[in-house]
Design an enzyme around this catalytic site. Structure first.
Site, short mmCIF file in Angstrom:
data_model
loop_
_atom_site.label_atom_id
_atom_site.label_comp_id
_atom_site.label_asym_id
_atom_site.label_seq_id
_atom_site.Cartn_x
_atom_site.Cartn_y
_atom_site.Cartn_z
NE ARG A 156 -1.48 -7.65 10.78
CZ ARG A 156 -1.30 -6.76 9.85
NH1 ARG A 156 -0.27 -6.12 9.86
NH2 ARG A 156 -1.74 -6.87 9.02
CE LYS A 201 -1.96 0.63 3.95
NZ LYS A 201 -1.15 2.18 4.45
CB THR A 202 4.13 2.43 1.84
OG1 THR A 202 2.59 1.93 3.70
CG2 THR A 202 4.20 4.09 2.01
CG ASP A 257 -2.21 5.43 3.85
OD1 ASP A 257 -3.01 4.36 3.05
OD2 ASP A 257 -0.98 5.37 4.57
CD GLU A 258 -4.07 2.01 6.95
OE1 GLU A 258 -4.85 1.78 7.38
OE2 GLU A 258 -2.75 1.98 7.17
CD GLN A 296 -4.96 -4.93 7.42
OE1 GLN A 296 -4.19 -4.79 8.59
NE2 GLN A 296 -4.75 -4.75 6.00
#
Length: 721
Positions: free
Chosen positions: A638, A56-57, A242-243, A280
Site C-alpha cells: 500500500r 491491472k485496470t 478481474d480479481e 493478494q
C-alpha cells in the site's frame, strides 16, 4: 502446490509474437508485458498475473478496447466480470474515452452479482421469479432469520445458535451449491437446516433473492437448461475476469458453464482471460478459493504454467519504491502456494523501512502519532489523507484514536457505517421498495409505523397473523380487512402508498428518478419528521440519496426505479472497493484494517501491532500462515514512498499485561532494508528531500456515484422552485 522446484525451460517475452501497432494510442505507453496481455491471440485463453501497482485496470480496459477496435469483436460478444461496481463503471468510462462514440450497452460488464441479476431478470420465469424480484442485503437476511426464529421457538424447539451464525451457515451452504433439501443432517446442523428450509420458503413467497442466491440460481439454470447454456457459451466469445484470486467455488462453477466446448470436450472455443494476483488473495473467510480456482482454470483451459503465452506476468510496479518492493518480495517468497513473480520498479533510492519497538500498545500509538505530527509540521504540503495507519483487527483502533485526539490530529476510521446502511437511508429505500413491490413485507414492517403513526402492537400482530392466514402480503391484507382499512391511520397509509405509486406511473416519462424519490420522501412525512426534530445530518443524507439517484439516471440513461434498487442492493455486497467514502472534505489521517486497505495506496503507511498471534493472527488457535503472509504483502504494497512498521514488547489482554514476541514477518525482511528504532533512541526524522504534494482528487462513493459536493443539494433546489 503451485511452485515447482525443478528446472524448466525459461521463456521470455521476446519469445511471444506481439501484434505491434506502434501508432495505436491503445498501446503506445504500455510496457512489453502489458502489450503481451492486451494483444494476445484471440484463439488462446490466458492467465494474467498482475502484481500490486502494475496497471491491472489499464490492461483489462485496453484489452477490451483492443478487441473492439482491432479484432472485429462486437460489444455483445464480451462478458467482463469485475470485483466492484465502481471498477465496472471506471472500465466503461475509460473505454468510452479510448473509443469515442462506441456503444457499450450490449456488453455484459459488471460484478458476478450484477451480471447474475441481469441474467435472471431476462429468464426470471424459468426460476419461478417475477421480473420485479427484490434483492435483499445482509441486514435484511438477518431480520428474516430473526423473524423465522421467533415464529419457530416453543418449549419443544429451542436453539443455541445466534441468528448471525445461522445466516452465515445459509450463505456458506449456498456458496457450496447446497440447497436445504440436499444437506446431510446431523445433531449439529439439524436446527440450522430447519431454519434454512423456512428461509428458502419465505424468500420464494416474497419474490426475493439474497446475494448468494443470485449466483446459485444462475448456475442451477445453466446446468438444467442445456440449450440456454449453449446459447450463452456461444454468444460470449470473450470472457474476462478481474480479481480472479477472489472468486469463490460457486463463481468458478458458473464460469465453467460458460465455456464453449467441442463435441469431444477437449477444446474450449471461446477466449478467456483471468486477471489477478495470487499473492493478494486475502478473502478466504468470504469463500474465495484462490489456489483451487487457479489450478482449475489452468487445467480446464489446458494452459501450460511454463508457457508465457498462457501465463503473462505483470511485474513492473508503478507505485512503490525499490525498498518497499524488495521487502514485499522477500516476505511473500516464503509462501509455497503461489505461481511466483518478482515485483520491480524504476523508482530507486527509496527510504529505509523504519522499524520501531515500543514498550506497550499505548507507547506504540504515541510514537506513530509523534512521527505523523513531525511530517505534517515539517511538510505542510503533505495531505493527511495520504497517511494511513493499518492494523490487523478493528479493536486495535482505540489506542490510535486516543493518541490522535490527544495530539490534536484529525483522523477518519475507514469502514464505519456505510451510506446505504444508515438508518434514515434504509427507511427511505423501504418506501421506494414497497411502492415498487407491494409484496415486500420487510419494507412494510420498517415503514408502517415510521414516521410514527400510533399503530399499536396489537394491530401489528393482527396484520401479521391475518396475512399469514390469508397467505398474502402484509400490504395486501390491510386492504382486504375492512376493520383495518377503515381505521384512519391505516387508511391514510394505504392511500399514501397507492397515491405515490400512481403519481409515478402517470408521470413516468416526465418525472426524473430523483424527483420520484423526493416526492415520496415529502409525501411520506420523512422529511417533515427530520426537520421537526432538527436532524440536519439525516436530511443531508436524504439529499445525498437524491443526488446519487440523479447521477444514476445520467450514468445509465434511465429513470427505472426497479433497476436503481437492484443496482444499489448489489453495491452493498463488498465491504471495500478501494474508495475512501466520505462527504467530509476535511483532510484527515486514515485508520483502517489491512483488509479495508485492499485496492488503496498511500504515500505514508504505518503497519502497527506486528506481534505473533495478532499478526499473523492465531485467533482460537487457527492460523492460515500463507493467508496471513499475503495480508502482510498487501499491507506493505500500500506504501508508495515511506513505510513504518512497529510492535510492542507487551500488550493488554482482558486487562492483563502479556509479553509479546515480534511477528515472524519482520524476520523475513532483509535487515539491510530496515532502520531499527527502539523506544529510547532519538525520534525518527522524516526524509530531508523534497516531497511533492499530491493533488486532491474527487472521491467517489462505493457505488461509483460522486457524493453531493458536485451536485446542487436537491432539497435546496426544490425549495428554490
Amino acid at each position: 502446490m503451485y511452485r515447482k522446484k525443478k528446472t524448466t525451460k525459461v521463456f521470455t517475452t521476446t519469445d511471444i509474437i506481439i501484434n505491434e501497432i506502434n501508432d495505436d494510442k491503445l498501446l503506445y505507453d504500455l510496457n512489453s508485458e502489458q502489450k503481451c496481455a492486451v494483444t494476445c491471440s484471440t484463439d488462446q485463453s490466458t492467465l494474467v498475473l498482475s502484481g500490486a501497482g502494475s496497471g491491472k485496470t489499464r490492461v483489462l480496459t485496453s484489452r477490451i478496447a483492443y478487441l473492439l477496435k482491432n479484432c472485429n469483436v462486437k460489444s455483445y460478444q464480451i462478458f467482463a466480470v469485475t470485483f466492484t461496481n465502481k471498477a465496472a463503471l471506471e472500465i466503461r468510462r475509460r473505454i468510452s474515452q479510448m473509443l469515442p462514440g462506441i456503444q457499450l450497452n450490449d456488453m455484459w460488464l459488471g460484478t458476478f452479482h450484477g451480471l447474475a441479476n441481469r441474467f435472471l431478470r431476462i429468464h426470471c420465469k424459468m426460476v419461478n421469479l417475477h421480473n420485479d424480484f427484490v434483492i435483499i442485503d445482509p441486514d435484511d437476511q438477518l431480520s428474516i432469520v430473526k423473524k423465522i426464529l421467533k415464529d419457530e421457538i416453543n418449549e419443544n424447539n429451542f436453539y443455541t445458535d445466534k441468528p448471525k451464525a445461522i445466516v452465515n451457515y445459509i450463505n456458506k451452504c449456498k456458496e457450496e451449491g447446497k440447497r436445504s433439501s440436499n444437506i446431510i443432517l446431523n445433531k449439529e446442523n439439524n436446527f440450522k437446516q430447519l431454519i434454512y428450509t423456512k428461509y428458502e420458503k419465505y424468500l420464494h413467497e416474497e419474490n426475493k433473492v439474497d446475494f448468494a442466491e443470485l449466483i446459485l440460481l444462475t448456475k442451477e439454470l445453466l446446468e438444467k437448461e442445456i440449450d440456454l447454456r449453449i446459447h450463452y457459451s456461444k454468444k460470449f466469445q470473450f470472457i474476462l475476469i478481474d480479481e480472479f484470486q477472489d472468486t469463490s467455488t460457486l463463481q468458478m462453477d458458473w464460469l465453467k458453464l460458460m465455456m464453449d466446448r467441442d463435441d469431444k470436450n477437449k477444446i474450449v472455443r471461446n477466449c478467456f482471460m483471468a486477471v489477478g494476483d495470487d499473492d493478494q488473495s486475502i478473502y478466504a473467510f468470504r469463500g474465495a478459493q484462490c489456489v483451487h480456482n487457479i489450478e482449475e482454470y489452468l487445467k480446464t483451459l489446458y494452459l501450460d504454467r511454463e508457457n508465457p503465452a498462457h501465463i503473462i506476468k505483470l511485474e513492473r510496479n508503478y507505485r512503490s519504491t525499490n525498498i518497499v518492493l524488495e521487502a514485499a518480495n522477500a516476505v511473500i517468497d516464503h509462501n509455497h502456494s503461489r505461481l511466483g513473480k518478482n515485483l520491480w520498479t524504476e523508482i530507486k533510492n527509496g527510504e529505509q523501512i523504519e522499524l520501531f519497538e515500543a514498550t506497550d500498545a499505548t507507547d506504540e500509538a504515541g510514537h506513530i502519532v509523534e512521527v505523523i505530527r513531525n511530517f505534517i509540521y515539517r511538510y505542510p504540503n503533505i495531505l493527511p489523507s495520504q497517511i494511513a495507519i493499518l492494523y490487523r483487527t478493528n479493536a486495535q483502533s482505540r489506542e490510535f484514536e486516543q493518541a490522535l485526539m490527544n495530539g490534536g490530529i484529525k483522523y477518519r476510521i475507514y469502514g464505519g457505517i456505510k451510506f446505504y446502511q444508515r438508518s434514515e437511508i434504509k427507511s427511505a429505500l423501504a418506501y421506494l421498495r414497497l411502492i415498487q413491490n407491494e409484496n415486500d413485507n420487510d419494507a412494510f414492517r420498517r415503514i408502517i409505523n415510521f414516521p410514527a403513526r400510533s399503530i399499536g402492537k396489537a394491530t401489528l400482530e393482527k396484520i401479521e397473523n391475518g396475512a399469514k392466514e390469508k397467505q398474502c402480503s402484509l400490504f395486501s391484507y390491510i386492504q382486504l380487512d375492512s376493520s383495518l382499512s377503515k381505521q384512519k391511520k391505516i387508511y391514510d397509509f394505504i392511500n399514501l402508498i397507492n397515491q405515490c405509486k400512481q403519481t409515478i406511473l402517470d408521470k413516468d416519462k416526465t418525472m426524473e428518478l430523483y424527483e420520484q424519490a423526493l416526492y415520496i420522501f415529502e409525501q411520506s412525512g420523512l422529511m417533515e419528521s427530520y426537520q421537526r426534530k432538527q436532524e440536519v445530518e439525516r436530511l443531508q443524507n436524504l439529499s445525498e440519496l437524491c443526488n446519487a439517484m440523479k447521477q444514476f439516471s445520467q450514468l445509465y440513461n434511465t429513470n427505472d426505479l426497479t433497476q436503481y434498487l437492484s443496482t444499489i442492493a448489489l453495491d452493498t455486497t463488498n465491504t471495500s472497493d478501494g474508495t475512501l467514502d466520505t462527504t467530509d472534505e476535511t483532510e484527515r489521517v486514515q485508520l483502517m484494517t489491512i483488509h479495508g486497505a485492499k485496492g488503496l495506496e498511500f504515500h505514508y503507511v504505518f503497519i502497527a501491532g506486528l506481534v505473533q498471534d495478532l499478526f499473523p493472527s492465531n485467533f482460537f488457535g487457527n492460523c492460515d500462515i500463507e493467508e496471513e503472509r499475503r495480508l502482510m504483502y498487501v499491507a506493505i504494497t500500500r506504501a508508495k514512498r515511506y513505510l513504518h512498521m512497529s510492535y510492542s514488547e507487551t500488550r493488554s489482554n482482558y486487562g492483563q499485561q502479556e509479553t509479546c514476541q515480534r511477528s515472524q514477518f519482520i524476520s523475513e525482511i532483509p535487515k539491510r532494508l530496515l532502520h531499527v528504532n527502539h523506544e529510547n533512541n532519538e525520534m525518527y526524522e522524516p526524509p530531508k528531500k523534497k516531497i511533492h504534494s499530491i493533488k486532491q482528487m474527487t472521491m467517489s462513493t462505493q457505488n461509483g456515484f460522486i457524493t453531493g459536493k458536485n451536485l446542487m443539494n436537491v432539497v435546496q433546489q426544490n425549495k428554490k422552485k
